[in-house]
Enzyme design. Structure first.
Site: not given
Length: 447
Positions: A129, A131-132, A134-136, A150, A282
């Site tokens: 994934a 995202a806004s 960072g990425q996982v 992450k 969130d």
């Protein structure tokens, strides 16, 4: 790292980001105007075309940071576009152009003093994934335990702060129109919380606090932090396996499963609030996993907030009154919670009573169908018809994440579309044990 070293990284120049957002805003504004004219003429048209939705996803995905975060919030609104276009916009919830593995490895080594190959038995080079902020990546520890890592985008801190400065100028300009439209305090609160999300050490602490808060609720799961593989820009957590809420809905679950997950979403929002005064701010669908054993996994804790005991008691009184049909002095209750209510008692009571009635329908009946839910639309329509009164009721700035959580809950429940008795969850919530202040990690914030 220089911006040009990895084209997938978010641009950090404030002017560059402003220029990209300005171009997108111009297209959105032009389309909204055209579609508004068509609707006024009686034609049934989308508020947003697929072409513009695709551009929105691409631009916000490239920018990441605050721009993508706000896009995620907008993409959750089920009244904005058709189900087909929501599929396009939902990509903002857990997808963005990924940074290269070489960049990921550099961040990990800078934060943990060793490359991923030395720290983990396996480390997937492709992100699961993006995202806004960072990425996982999936990985495994030396003992075989599955984890997710992450990794924060290099430069996203500068991009986030640039976005907030650009938006802050707009908010400040609007505030000159008068105190009823002054959003500077709310924007400052939101900005502070977004900046906090850059600190993964702080987020790890929030994960642990939220895990304590949901411990009495067997239907919820929070991943465990792996401290020795975490730092300010790298966060390693236990891997929870299961589809996101959005992915799960695409499997067309039956009515019983929809009702179960809907009740779990309510528990995930109000349960930690009543046990330990914690609010997860969130609530987009990418932050919930439907686990194979039927439980609901909760993810992403950068926006978790802790509150003092007084707001919890006020919300408890309101929930009890609304579910039982008893009356309350809503003006006094609102003022005790920190709201400004610039109306006479009778006028304020009538306005707040109607607002509460519109926005809490599931608590007033023994059977509610979220597939036919119109609460958000009817509430917005009511506020639009009573904009003068609405501007005279101003919540405290630090309530923004509480109401964001409630709004996200309503949107998620409508997306799930369950039908059943939601009143029955109230006794379950009110019976949850209250944890001690030390375990709940309270802060000085209030609703």
């Amino acid at each position: 790292m220089a911006e040009h070293d990895d084209n997938s990284l978010p641009p950090t120049s404030r002017f560059h980001r402003f220029r990209k957002l300005a171009g997108l805003t111009a297209q959105l504004g032009s389309e909204a105007l055209g579609q508004g004219v068509r609707r006024f003429a009686g034609k049934d048209v989308e508020l947003l075309s697929r072409e513009t939705a695709e551009k929105l996803v691409a631009t916000l995905g490239d920018l990441k940071g605050a721009a993508m975060k706000f896009g995620q919030i907008a993409s959750m609104d089920p009244d904005l576009v058709s189900p087909e276009l929501r599929v396009v916009l939902s990509r903002l919830q857990n997808q963005a152009p990924p940074m290269s593995y070489a960049t990921v490895a550099k961040v990990v080594e800078a934060e943990l003093q060793a490359p991923p190959e030395q720290l983990f038995a396996t480390f997937d080079q492709e992100p699961m994934a993006a995202a806004s902020l960072g990425q996982v990546h999936r990985a495994t520890l030396s003992n075989g335990r599955k984890v997710v890592v992450k990794v924060q985008y290099p430069g996203v801190d500068r991009g986030l702060k640039g976005d907030l400065e650009n938006l802050g100028g707009v908010v400040k300009a609007l505030s000159f129109t008068g105190k009823t439209l002054d959003g500077t305090a709310y924007f400052r609160e939101l900005s502070e919380q977004l900046i906090h999300e850059l600190d993964y050490v702080r987020e790890a602490q929030r994960v642990q606090a939220f895990a304590s808060a949901v411990a009495p609720i067997e239907a919820l799961v929070v991943p465990e932090v792996i401290p020795e593989r975490s730092a300010q820009k790298v966060l390693t957590l236990e891997y929870l396996e299961g589809p996101t809420l959005q992915q799960w809905l695409q499997t067309e679950p039956d009515a019983a499963a929809r009702l179960r997950v809907s009740r779990q979403l309510v528990l995930a929002t109000f349960g930690p609030f009543f046990t330990a005064r914690q609010v997860h701010g969130d609530p987009h669908p990418g932050n919930y996993l439907v686990l194979p054993d039927g439980r609901l996994g909760v993810l992403d804790f950068g926006s978790v907030r802790a509150f003092p005991p007084e707001p919890v008691e006020l919300v408890r009184k309101l929930v009890v009154a609304l579910s039982s049909g008893t009356s309350l002095d809503l003006v006094a209750l609102a003022r005790a919670a920190g709201f400004t209510v610039d109306m006479p008692q009778d006028e304020g009571q009538a306005f707040l009573a109607r607002l509460a009635e519109l926005s809490t329908r599931p608590l007033q009946v023994d059977h509610y169908d979220f597939a036919q839910d119109q609460m958000a639309k009817d509430t917005r329509d009511f506020m639009a018809r009573n904009v003068g009164r609405a501007l005279k009721v101003r919540p405290p700035a630090d309530s923004i994440f509480f109401f964001r959580a409630l709004g996200g809950l309503g949107q998620n429940l409508k997306s799930v579309g369950a039908s059943g008795n939601f009143q029955s969850i109230v006794p379950e919530l009110l019976a949850l044990p209250e944890l001690s202040p030390s375990s709940s990690r309270t802060s000085e914030t209030s609703i």
